[in-house]
Write a protein that holds these residues in place. Structure first.
Motif, PDB file in Angstrom:
ATOM      1  N   VAL A   9     -19.667  12.259  16.098  1.00  0.00           N
ATOM      2  CA  VAL A   9     -20.618  11.147  16.228  1.00  0.00           C
ATOM      3  C   VAL A   9     -19.952   9.962  16.920  1.00  0.00           C
ATOM      4  CG1 VAL A   9     -21.986   9.441  14.959  1.00  0.00           C
ATOM      5  CG2 VAL A   9     -22.038  11.845  14.263  1.00  0.00           C
ATOM      6  N   GLU A  10     -18.747   9.611  16.491  1.00  0.00           N
ATOM      7  CA  GLU A  10     -18.040   8.475  17.091  1.00  0.00           C
ATOM      8  C   GLU A  10     -17.763   8.717  18.577  1.00  0.00           C
ATOM      9  OE1 GLU A  10     -17.426   5.480  15.745  1.00  0.00           O
ATOM     10  OE2 GLU A  10     -18.573   6.241  14.044  1.00  0.00           O
ATOM     11  N   HIS A  11     -17.285   9.915  18.910  1.00  0.00           N
ATOM     12  CA  HIS A  11     -17.029  10.238  20.317  1.00  0.00           C
ATOM     13  C   HIS A  11     -18.307  10.148  21.150  1.00  0.00           C
ATOM     14  CE1 HIS A  11     -12.824  11.390  20.483  1.00  0.00           C
ATOM     15  NE2 HIS A  11     -12.962  12.079  19.360  1.00  0.00           N
ATOM     16  N   MET A  12     -19.395  10.673  20.593  1.00  0.00           N
ATOM     17  CA  MET A  12     -20.658  10.645  21.328  1.00  0.00           C
ATOM     18  C   MET A  12     -21.158   9.220  21.518  1.00  0.00           C
ATOM     19  SD  MET A  12     -22.826  13.937  20.073  1.00  0.00           S
ATOM     20  CE  MET A  12     -24.125  13.585  21.262  1.00  0.00           C
ATOM     21  N   LEU A  13     -21.069   8.408  20.479  1.00  0.00           N
ATOM     22  CA  LEU A  13     -21.514   7.021  20.605  1.00  0.00           C
ATOM     23  C   LEU A  13     -20.725   6.297  21.693  1.00  0.00           C
ATOM     24  CD1 LEU A  13     -22.012   6.021  16.879  1.00  0.00           C
ATOM     25  CD2 LEU A  13     -23.794   6.250  18.616  1.00  0.00           C
ATOM     26  N   GLU A  14     -19.417   6.513  21.696  1.00  0.00           N
ATOM     27  CA  GLU A  14     -18.573   5.868  22.706  1.00  0.00           C
ATOM     28  C   GLU A  14     -18.917   6.348  24.106  1.00  0.00           C
ATOM     29  OE1 GLU A  14     -14.513   6.607  21.632  1.00  0.00           O
ATOM     30  OE2 GLU A  14     -14.751   5.659  19.678  1.00  0.00           O
ATOM     31  N   SER A  15     -18.963   7.658  24.300  1.00  0.00           N
ATOM     32  CA  SER A  15     -19.171   8.184  25.646  1.00  0.00           C
ATOM     33  C   SER A  15     -20.585   7.923  26.152  1.00  0.00           C
ATOM     34  CB  SER A  15     -18.836   9.675  25.708  1.00  0.00           C
ATOM     35  OG  SER A  15     -19.668  10.429  24.866  1.00  0.00           O
ATOM     36  N   LEU A  16     -21.590   8.002  25.281  1.00  0.00           N
ATOM     37  CA  LEU A  16     -22.954   7.723  25.706  1.00  0.00           C
ATOM     38  C   LEU A  16     -23.137   6.242  26.040  1.00  0.00           C
ATOM     39  CD1 LEU A  16     -24.949   9.966  23.214  1.00  0.00           C
ATOM     40  CD2 LEU A  16     -24.751  10.290  25.693  1.00  0.00           C
ATOM     41  N   THR A  17     -22.486   5.377  25.286  1.00  0.00           N
ATOM     42  CA  THR A  17     -22.565   3.947  25.572  1.00  0.00           C
ATOM     43  C   THR A  17     -21.935   3.631  26.921  1.00  0.00           C
ATOM     44  OG1 THR A  17     -22.522   3.406  23.223  1.00  0.00           O
ATOM     45  CG2 THR A  17     -21.914   1.649  24.755  1.00  0.00           C
ATOM     46  N   ILE A  18     -20.759   4.160  27.159  1.00  0.00           N
ATOM     47  CA  ILE A  18     -20.080   3.932  28.438  1.00  0.00           C
ATOM     48  C   ILE A  18     -20.921   4.459  29.583  1.00  0.00           C
ATOM     49  CG2 ILE A  18     -18.077   4.611  29.836  1.00  0.00           C
ATOM     50  CD1 ILE A  18     -16.457   4.518  27.162  1.00  0.00           C
ATOM     51  N   SER A  19     -21.444   5.654  29.428  1.00  0.00           N
ATOM     52  CA  SER A  19     -22.273   6.259  30.470  1.00  0.00           C
ATOM     53  C   SER A  19     -23.516   5.416  30.752  1.00  0.00           C
ATOM     54  CB  SER A  19     -22.682   7.673  30.054  1.00  0.00           C
ATOM     55  OG  SER A  19     -23.538   8.246  30.997  1.00  0.00           O
ATOM     56  N   SER A  20     -24.170   4.952  29.694  1.00  0.00           N
ATOM     57  CA  SER A  20     -25.379   4.134  29.859  1.00  0.00           C
ATOM     58  C   SER A  20     -25.078   2.804  30.528  1.00  0.00           C
ATOM     59  CB  SER A  20     -26.045   3.895  28.506  1.00  0.00           C
ATOM     60  OG  SER A  20     -26.517   5.097  27.980  1.00  0.00           O
ATOM     61  N   LEU A  21     -23.954   2.198  30.165  1.00  0.00           N
ATOM     62  CA  LEU A  21     -23.588   0.923  30.779  1.00  0.00           C
ATOM     63  C   LEU A  21     -23.241   1.101  32.256  1.00  0.00           C
ATOM     64  CD1 LEU A  21     -21.449  -0.665  27.931  1.00  0.00           C
ATOM     65  CD2 LEU A  21     -23.707  -1.406  28.716  1.00  0.00           C
ATOM     66  N   GLN A  22     -22.605   2.202  32.602  1.00  0.00           N
ATOM     67  CA  GLN A  22     -22.227   2.450  33.985  1.00  0.00           C
ATOM     68  C   GLN A  22     -23.436   2.754  34.860  1.00  0.00           C
ATOM     69  OE1 GLN A  22     -19.325   5.580  33.552  1.00  0.00           O
ATOM     70  NE2 GLN A  22     -17.618   4.137  33.455  1.00  0.00           N
ATOM     71  N   THR A  23     -24.388   3.513  34.332  1.00  0.00           N
ATOM     72  CA  THR A  23     -25.535   3.917  35.142  1.00  0.00           C
ATOM     73  C   THR A  23     -26.725   2.984  34.997  1.00  0.00           C
ATOM     74  OG1 THR A  23     -26.424   5.360  33.412  1.00  0.00           O
ATOM     75  CG2 THR A  23     -24.876   6.346  35.000  1.00  0.00           C
ATOM     76  N   GLY A  24     -26.797   2.287  33.882  1.00  0.00           N
ATOM     77  CA  GLY A  24     -27.917   1.379  33.647  1.00  0.00           C
ATOM     78  C   GLY A  24     -29.184   2.078  33.171  1.00  0.00           C
ATOM     79  N   VAL A  25     -29.081   3.367  32.859  1.00  0.00           N
ATOM     80  CA  VAL A  25     -30.245   4.117  32.363  1.00  0.00           C
ATOM     81  C   VAL A  25     -29.847   4.920  31.132  1.00  0.00           C
ATOM     82  CG1 VAL A  25     -31.384   4.310  34.613  1.00  0.00           C
ATOM     83  CG2 VAL A  25     -29.783   6.069  33.902  1.00  0.00           C
ATOM     84  N   ALA A  26     -30.850   5.280  30.360  1.00  0.00           N
ATOM     85  CA  ALA A  26     -30.611   6.117  29.180  1.00  0.00           C
ATOM     86  C   ALA A  26     -30.201   7.510  29.640  1.00  0.00           C
ATOM     87  CB  ALA A  26     -31.873   6.193  28.332  1.00  0.00           C
TER      88      ALA A  26
END
Length: 81
Positions: A9-26
């Motif tokens: 869960v922690e890894h996913m939260l981190e990686s999904l957050t970074i990905s969303s911030l970089q791309t600007g989309v969900a």
């Protein structure tokens, strides 16, 4: 929930957050799946249907909690202007 599931869960939260911030989309369903597989591999978790359900329920709660905090912060900023 065992520690390995919490780590996923922690890894996913981190990686999904970074990905969303970089791309600007969900993230898409495919991206979520990719991050899930990657996180399981990193922590060495062999998933079962039950563990997958626990992980995604926890992930959903954490995302909902974060959205609530962001909404609260957003309202506070609007009121100060």
């Amino acid at each position: 929930m065992i520690q390995a599931e919490k780590d996923v869960v922690e890894h996913m939260l981190e990686s999904l957050t970074i990905s969303s911030l970089q791309t600007g989309v969900a993230p898409s369903n495919e991206q979520v799946t990719y991050h899930f597989e990657l996180a399981c591999e990193r922590v060495g978790l062999i998933v079962t249907l039950a563990s997958t359900i626990r992980i995604f329920k926890r992930l959903a709660r954490e995302i909902h909690k974060a959205q609530s905090v962001l909404e609260f912060i957003g309202r506070g900023a609007d009121q100060m202007q």
